[in-house]
Write a protein that holds these residues in place. Structure first.
Motif, PDB file in Angstrom:
ATOM      1  N   ASN A  59       0.820  -1.220   0.000  1.00 36.78           N
ATOM      2  CA  ASN A  59       0.000   0.000   0.000  1.00 36.78           C
ATOM      3  C   ASN A  59       0.849   1.265   0.000  1.00 36.78           C
ATOM      4  O   ASN A  59       0.434   2.302  -0.519  1.00 36.78           O
ATOM      5  N   ASP A  60       2.052   1.170   0.574  1.00 35.88           N
ATOM      6  CA  ASP A  60       2.938   2.341   0.633  1.00 35.88           C
ATOM      7  C   ASP A  60       3.766   2.498  -0.628  1.00 35.88           C
ATOM      8  O   ASP A  60       4.670   3.339  -0.687  1.00 35.88           O
ATOM      9  N   GLY A  61       3.451   1.687  -1.626  1.00 34.74           N
ATOM     10  CA  GLY A  61       4.130   1.830  -2.910  1.00 34.74           C
ATOM     11  C   GLY A  61       5.411   1.048  -3.031  1.00 34.74           C
ATOM     12  O   GLY A  61       6.237   1.326  -3.908  1.00 34.74           O
ATOM     13  N   GLY A  62       5.586   0.067  -2.151  1.00 32.76           N
ATOM     14  CA  GLY A  62       6.784  -0.760  -2.212  1.00 32.76           C
ATOM     15  C   GLY A  62       6.891  -1.485  -3.545  1.00 32.76           C
ATOM     16  O   GLY A  62       5.905  -2.008  -4.055  1.00 32.76           O
ATOM     17  N   GLU A  63       8.080  -1.493  -4.098  1.00 34.92           N
ATOM     18  CA  GLU A  63       8.294  -2.132  -5.387  1.00 34.92           C
ATOM     19  C   GLU A  63       8.836  -3.551  -5.201  1.00 34.92           C
ATOM     20  O   GLU A  63       9.726  -3.780  -4.381  1.00 34.92           O
ATOM     21  N   PHE A  64       8.294  -4.460  -5.952  1.00 38.39           N
ATOM     22  CA  PHE A  64       8.735  -5.840  -5.896  1.00 38.39           C
ATOM     23  C   PHE A  64       9.438  -6.201  -7.203  1.00 38.39           C
ATOM     24  O   PHE A  64       9.075  -5.713  -8.274  1.00 38.39           O
ATOM     25  N   ASP A  65      10.434  -7.026  -7.087  1.00 33.17           N
ATOM     26  CA  ASP A  65      11.185  -7.471  -8.255  1.00 33.17           C
ATOM     27  C   ASP A  65      10.360  -8.523  -8.996  1.00 33.17           C
ATOM     28  O   ASP A  65      10.343  -9.697  -8.609  1.00 33.17           O
ATOM     29  N   SER A  66       9.677  -8.085 -10.049  1.00 31.74           N
ATOM     30  CA  SER A  66       8.799  -8.988 -10.792  1.00 31.74           C
ATOM     31  C   SER A  66       9.582 -10.128 -11.424  1.00 31.74           C
ATOM     32  O   SER A  66       9.116 -11.273 -11.443  1.00 31.74           O
ATOM     33  N   ARG A  67      10.765  -9.802 -11.926  1.00 36.87           N
ATOM     34  CA  ARG A  67      11.573 -10.842 -12.567  1.00 36.87           C
ATOM     35  C   ARG A  67      11.979 -11.917 -11.550  1.00 36.87           C
ATOM     36  O   ARG A  67      11.904 -13.120 -11.834  1.00 36.87           O
ATOM     37  N   GLN A  68      12.408 -11.482 -10.376  1.00 33.64           N
ATOM     38  CA  GLN A  68      12.796 -12.435  -9.345  1.00 33.64           C
ATOM     39  C   GLN A  68      11.610 -13.274  -8.900  1.00 33.64           C
ATOM     40  O   GLN A  68      11.726 -14.484  -8.683  1.00 33.64           O
ATOM     41  N   SER A  69      10.451 -12.614  -8.768  1.00 32.58           N
ATOM     42  CA  SER A  69       9.236 -13.323  -8.377  1.00 32.58           C
ATOM     43  C   SER A  69       8.866 -14.375  -9.419  1.00 32.58           C
ATOM     44  O   SER A  69       8.492 -15.504  -9.079  1.00 32.58           O
ATOM     45  N   PHE A  70       9.000 -13.998 -10.691  1.00 31.99           N
ATOM     46  CA  PHE A  70       8.715 -14.945 -11.780  1.00 31.99           C
ATOM     47  C   PHE A  70       9.674 -16.131 -11.741  1.00 31.99           C
ATOM     48  O   PHE A  70       9.246 -17.290 -11.843  1.00 31.99           O
ATOM     49  N   VAL A  71      10.960 -15.848 -11.588  1.00 34.46           N
ATOM     50  CA  VAL A  71      11.966 -16.915 -11.569  1.00 34.46           C
ATOM     51  C   VAL A  71      11.733 -17.867 -10.398  1.00 34.46           C
ATOM     52  O   VAL A  71      11.798 -19.094 -10.553  1.00 34.46           O
ATOM     53  N   GLN A  72      11.448 -17.312  -9.232  1.00 39.28           N
ATOM     54  CA  GLN A  72      11.210 -18.146  -8.053  1.00 39.28           C
ATOM     55  C   GLN A  72       9.963 -18.999  -8.232  1.00 39.28           C
ATOM     56  O   GLN A  72       9.954 -20.190  -7.891  1.00 39.28           O
ATOM     57  N   SER A  73       8.911 -18.382  -8.762  1.00 40.38           N
ATOM     58  CA  SER A  73       7.662 -19.095  -8.972  1.00 40.38           C
ATOM     59  C   SER A  73       7.832 -20.222  -9.985  1.00 40.38           C
ATOM     60  O   SER A  73       7.410 -21.368  -9.752  1.00 40.38           O
ATOM     61  N   PHE A  74       8.463 -19.904 -11.118  1.00 39.66           N
ATOM     62  CA  PHE A  74       8.655 -20.918 -12.160  1.00 39.66           C
ATOM     63  C   PHE A  74       9.560 -22.048 -11.658  1.00 39.66           C
ATOM     64  O   PHE A  74       9.314 -23.230 -11.922  1.00 39.66           O
ATOM     65  N   GLY A  75      10.601 -21.670 -10.927  1.00 44.02           N
ATOM     66  CA  GLY A  75      11.506 -22.670 -10.376  1.00 44.02           C
ATOM     67  C   GLY A  75      10.786 -23.622  -9.424  1.00 44.02           C
ATOM     68  O   GLY A  75      11.004 -24.841  -9.463  1.00 44.02           O
ATOM     69  N   MET A  76       9.909 -23.067  -8.578  1.00 41.19           N
ATOM     70  CA  MET A  76       9.169 -23.895  -7.638  1.00 41.19           C
ATOM     71  C   MET A  76       8.227 -24.852  -8.363  1.00 41.19           C
ATOM     72  O   MET A  76       8.160 -26.046  -8.044  1.00 41.19           O
ATOM     73  N   HIS A  77       7.511 -24.332  -9.367  1.00 40.21           N
ATOM     74  CA  HIS A  77       6.578 -25.180 -10.118  1.00 40.21           C
ATOM     75  C   HIS A  77       7.316 -26.298 -10.855  1.00 40.21           C
ATOM     76  O   HIS A  77       6.862 -27.452 -10.878  1.00 40.21           O
ATOM     77  N   MET A  78       8.454 -25.962 -11.457  1.00 44.70           N
ATOM     78  CA  MET A  78       9.203 -26.960 -12.215  1.00 44.70           C
ATOM     79  C   MET A  78       9.812 -28.020 -11.307  1.00 44.70           C
ATOM     80  O   MET A  78       9.876 -29.202 -11.666  1.00 44.70           O
ATOM     81  N   LYS A  79      10.253 -27.624 -10.132  1.00 42.52           N
ATOM     82  CA  LYS A  79      10.775 -28.603  -9.172  1.00 42.52           C
ATOM     83  C   LYS A  79       9.674 -29.576  -8.771  1.00 42.52           C
ATOM     84  O   LYS A  79       9.919 -30.773  -8.598  1.00 42.52           O
ATOM     85  N   TRP A  80       8.458 -29.051  -8.646  1.00 50.41           N
ATOM     86  CA  TRP A  80       7.327 -29.882  -8.230  1.00 50.41           C
ATOM     87  C   TRP A  80       7.034 -30.958  -9.279  1.00 50.41           C
ATOM     88  O   TRP A  80       6.916 -32.136  -8.947  1.00 50.41           O
ATOM     89  N   ILE A  81       6.930 -30.541 -10.551  1.00 48.84           N
ATOM     90  CA  ILE A  81       6.605 -31.542 -11.574  1.00 48.84           C
ATOM     91  C   ILE A  81       7.821 -32.412 -11.910  1.00 48.84           C
ATOM     92  O   ILE A  81       7.660 -33.549 -12.364  1.00 48.84           O
ATOM     93  N   LEU A  82       9.032 -31.896 -11.675  1.00 50.04           N
ATOM     94  CA  LEU A  82      10.220 -32.723 -11.871  1.00 50.04           C
ATOM     95  C   LEU A  82      10.242 -33.865 -10.853  1.00 50.04           C
ATOM     96  O   LEU A  82      10.587 -35.008 -11.194  1.00 50.04           O
TER      97      LEU A  82
END
Length: 213
Positions: A59-82
């Motif tokens: 709410n205070d306008g904090g910026e999140f690293d979208s690229r890092q979030s994407f990489v972490q998310s994709f990595g987690m999903h791929m580890k799961w199906i692997l």
């Protein structure tokens, strides 16, 4: 199995497995919701502090690293199906696939159950924008991978260990190809989670911040 087997025919042939893993996943969701009620007061307070801090930061306008979030998310999903793919290659891995499906249900059930339990309809709204969209892709993808892994494992039991015959190449390639295809869908889910979900959370968060002072 025929190389030109359609997805419709594949689902028909494996319908009992689809039903089984879906029911197991739903049981996990229910178990996750029940776990929320089992939390101690201290655990709930600690989680509430972290959640409140997260909402205030957005709410205070904090910026999140979208690229890092994407990489972490994709990595987690791929580890799961692997893991599912690896378990499908061995007979002893068959029950572990079921454990993963159950745990996935528990995680989702707990997350949604906690949000709704703490914030009522506002928690449900937040869950709809932050949890539901990507999981509409992730859950079917994981269940498809699970069914493919179980089907291949059962095929191995029947055609290699029992009758000592049967061609393993085509079933293995079909199993691996389906897993890779689901990986492509999970890539889309990770992109949504990394780049779109954050924008949607910023839209909803102003309604939630007052709940946390």
């Amino acid at each position: 199995m025929n190389r030109n087997l359609t997805m419709k025919q594949y689902m028909k042939d494996n319908l009992p497995l689809f039903i089984f893993v879906s029911v197991l996943f739903l049981i996990g969701v229910v178990f996750g919701v029940v776990m929320v009620n089992a939390l101690s007061l201290e655990q709930k307070q600690e989680m509430t502090r972290h959640l409140g801090s997260f909402f205030h930061e957005i709410n205070d306008g904090g910026e999140f690293d979208s690229r890092q979030s994407f990489v972490q998310s994709f990595g987690m999903h791929m580890k799961w199906i692997l893991l599912i793919w690896l378990f499908g290659l061995s007979v002893i891995g068959l029950p572990l696939i079921l454990v993963l499906d159950f745990l996935k249900g528990v995680l989702i059930g707990f997350t949604v159950g906690y949000l709704v339990g703490q914030m009522s309809w506002k928690g449900m709204l937040f869950a709809l924008v932050s949890v539901a969209p990507q999981n509409l892709i992730v859950i079917p993808a994981i269940l498809f991978c699970s069914v493919a892994a179980m089907s291949f494992s059962i095929y191995m039991i029947k055609n290699r260990f029992m009758s000592r015959n049967g061609n393993m190449y085509q079933p293995f390639m079909r199993f691996t190809t389906l897993t890779l295809l689901m990986g492509v869908f999970l890539l889309g889910a990770a992109l949504w989670e990394g780049y779109v979900s954050q924008l949607m959370m910023k839209w909803v968060t102003p309604m939630l911040v007052p709940l946390y002072g």
